[in-house]
Design a protein around this motif. Sequence first.
Motif, PDB file in Angstrom:
ATOM      1  N   PHE A  14       0.823  -1.208   0.000  1.00  0.00           N
ATOM      2  CA  PHE A  14       0.000   0.000   0.000  1.00  0.00           C
ATOM      3  C   PHE A  14       0.860   1.262   0.000  1.00  0.00           C
ATOM      4  O   PHE A  14       1.835   1.349  -0.721  1.00  0.00           O
ATOM      5  N   GLY A  15       0.549   2.220   0.845  1.00  0.00           N
ATOM      6  CA  GLY A  15       1.263   3.485   0.878  1.00  0.00           C
ATOM      7  C   GLY A  15       2.614   3.414   1.562  1.00  0.00           C
ATOM      8  O   GLY A  15       3.394   4.363   1.489  1.00  0.00           O
ATOM      9  N   ALA A  16       2.907   2.312   2.224  1.00  0.00           N
ATOM     10  CA  ALA A  16       4.191   2.200   2.926  1.00  0.00           C
ATOM     11  C   ALA A  16       5.355   2.253   1.947  1.00  0.00           C
ATOM     12  O   ALA A  16       6.422   2.775   2.271  1.00  0.00           O
ATOM     13  N   GLU A  17       5.158   1.728   0.766  1.00  0.00           N
ATOM     14  CA  GLU A  17       6.228   1.756  -0.233  1.00  0.00           C
ATOM     15  C   GLU A  17       6.564   3.193  -0.623  1.00  0.00           C
ATOM     16  O   GLU A  17       7.724   3.565  -0.743  1.00  0.00           O
ATOM     17  N   GLU A  18       5.546   4.013  -0.776  1.00  0.00           N
ATOM     18  CA  GLU A  18       5.772   5.424  -1.120  1.00  0.00           C
ATOM     19  C   GLU A  18       6.455   6.149   0.033  1.00  0.00           C
ATOM     20  O   GLU A  18       7.369   6.940  -0.177  1.00  0.00           O
ATOM     21  N   THR A  19       6.030   5.882   1.257  1.00  0.00           N
ATOM     22  CA  THR A  19       6.639   6.507   2.424  1.00  0.00           C
ATOM     23  C   THR A  19       8.108   6.107   2.559  1.00  0.00           C
ATOM     24  O   THR A  19       8.946   6.925   2.929  1.00  0.00           O
ATOM     25  N   ALA A  20       8.414   4.865   2.248  1.00  0.00           N
ATOM     26  CA  ALA A  20       9.787   4.374   2.367  1.00  0.00           C
ATOM     27  C   ALA A  20      10.742   5.122   1.441  1.00  0.00           C
ATOM     28  O   ALA A  20      11.933   5.225   1.727  1.00  0.00           O
ATOM     29  N   ARG A  21      10.242   5.670   0.365  1.00  0.00           N
ATOM     30  CA  ARG A  21      11.100   6.401  -0.573  1.00  0.00           C
ATOM     31  C   ARG A  21      11.651   7.694   0.019  1.00  0.00           C
ATOM     32  O   ARG A  21      12.691   8.188  -0.415  1.00  0.00           O
ATOM     33  N   THR A  22      10.937   8.246   1.013  1.00  0.00           N
ATOM     34  CA  THR A  22      11.355   9.535   1.564  1.00  0.00           C
ATOM     35  C   THR A  22      11.813   9.450   3.023  1.00  0.00           C
ATOM     36  O   THR A  22      12.226  10.457   3.578  1.00  0.00           O
ATOM     37  N   ALA A  23      11.728   8.280   3.629  1.00  0.00           N
ATOM     38  CA  ALA A  23      12.125   8.127   5.036  1.00  0.00           C
ATOM     39  C   ALA A  23      13.644   8.072   5.159  1.00  0.00           C
ATOM     40  O   ALA A  23      14.337   7.639   4.240  1.00  0.00           O
ATOM     41  N   PRO A  24      14.166   8.503   6.294  1.00  0.00           N
ATOM     42  CA  PRO A  24      15.616   8.461   6.517  1.00  0.00           C
ATOM     43  C   PRO A  24      16.163   7.033   6.492  1.00  0.00           C
ATOM     44  O   PRO A  24      15.500   6.087   6.920  1.00  0.00           O
ATOM     45  N   ALA A  25      17.379   6.889   6.027  1.00  0.00           N
ATOM     46  CA  ALA A  25      18.001   5.574   5.868  1.00  0.00           C
ATOM     47  C   ALA A  25      18.125   4.823   7.197  1.00  0.00           C
ATOM     48  O   ALA A  25      17.906   3.613   7.252  1.00  0.00           O
ATOM     49  N   ALA A  26      18.456   5.518   8.274  1.00  0.00           N
ATOM     50  CA  ALA A  26      18.617   4.854   9.577  1.00  0.00           C
ATOM     51  C   ALA A  26      17.288   4.262  10.049  1.00  0.00           C
ATOM     52  O   ALA A  26      17.252   3.147  10.591  1.00  0.00           O
ATOM     53  N   PHE A  27      16.217   4.985   9.840  1.00  0.00           N
ATOM     54  CA  PHE A  27      14.888   4.495  10.202  1.00  0.00           C
ATOM     55  C   PHE A  27      14.533   3.263   9.372  1.00  0.00           C
ATOM     56  O   PHE A  27      14.072   2.246   9.899  1.00  0.00           O
ATOM     57  N   LEU A  28      14.762   3.321   8.074  1.00  0.00           N
ATOM     58  CA  LEU A  28      14.449   2.186   7.201  1.00  0.00           C
ATOM     59  C   LEU A  28      15.295   0.958   7.538  1.00  0.00           C
ATOM     60  O   LEU A  28      14.804  -0.170   7.465  1.00  0.00           O
ATOM     61  N   THR A  29      16.525   1.166   7.914  1.00  0.00           N
ATOM     62  CA  THR A  29      17.378   0.050   8.320  1.00  0.00           C
ATOM     63  C   THR A  29      16.791  -0.648   9.544  1.00  0.00           C
ATOM     64  O   THR A  29      16.754  -1.881   9.609  1.00  0.00           O
ATOM     65  N   ALA A  30      16.307   0.127  10.506  1.00  0.00           N
ATOM     66  CA  ALA A  30      15.700  -0.452  11.705  1.00  0.00           C
ATOM     67  C   ALA A  30      14.421  -1.211  11.351  1.00  0.00           C
ATOM     68  O   ALA A  30      14.169  -2.302  11.868  1.00  0.00           O
ATOM     69  N   VAL A  31      13.617  -0.648  10.460  1.00  0.00           N
ATOM     70  CA  VAL A  31      12.386  -1.315  10.027  1.00  0.00           C
ATOM     71  C   VAL A  31      12.725  -2.628   9.326  1.00  0.00           C
ATOM     72  O   VAL A  31      12.129  -3.675   9.603  1.00  0.00           O
ATOM     73  N   GLU A  32      13.676  -2.593   8.422  1.00  0.00           N
ATOM     74  CA  GLU A  32      14.041  -3.783   7.657  1.00  0.00           C
ATOM     75  C   GLU A  32      14.614  -4.877   8.557  1.00  0.00           C
ATOM     76  O   GLU A  32      14.358  -6.059   8.347  1.00  0.00           O
ATOM     77  N   ARG A  33      15.359  -4.494   9.571  1.00  0.00           N
ATOM     78  CA  ARG A  33      15.920  -5.469  10.510  1.00  0.00           C
ATOM     79  C   ARG A  33      14.802  -6.173  11.279  1.00  0.00           C
ATOM     80  O   ARG A  33      14.799  -7.398  11.423  1.00  0.00           O
ATOM     81  N   LYS A  34      13.833  -5.392  11.764  1.00  0.00           N
ATOM     82  CA  LYS A  34      12.706  -5.980  12.498  1.00  0.00           C
ATOM     83  C   LYS A  34      11.826  -6.818  11.575  1.00  0.00           C
ATOM     84  O   LYS A  34      11.314  -7.864  11.967  1.00  0.00           O
TER      85      LYS A  34
END
Length: 85
Positions: free
Chosen positions: A9-29
């Motif tokens: 859904f919209g999470a993919e669009e949000t991921a394009r603009t989120a900070p890299a450190a935040f996305l790394t934490a999300v991807e790890r979890k």
Amino acid sequence: MSWAWEYAFGAEETARTAPAAFLTAVERKAAELVRAAEAQYLHGRAHREGDPKGGDITVPGGMFRYQIVVRAERVYIVQLTHLDF
């Protein structure tokens, strides 16, 4: 098919603009969720019951909402919330 995670859904669009450190934490979890789901639902494609209730996980910088779809062998990240102070 093998267990994996992906944005939905919209999470993919949000991921394009989120900070890299935040996305790394999300991807790890998300990877941890995949390992847990794979262990709990060994025969995911043959699963005949309903999917488990999704949930929210807090990570440094925000949180995300996920849903596990057992027969698809997927953990979907359906919402990202980054706290940009």
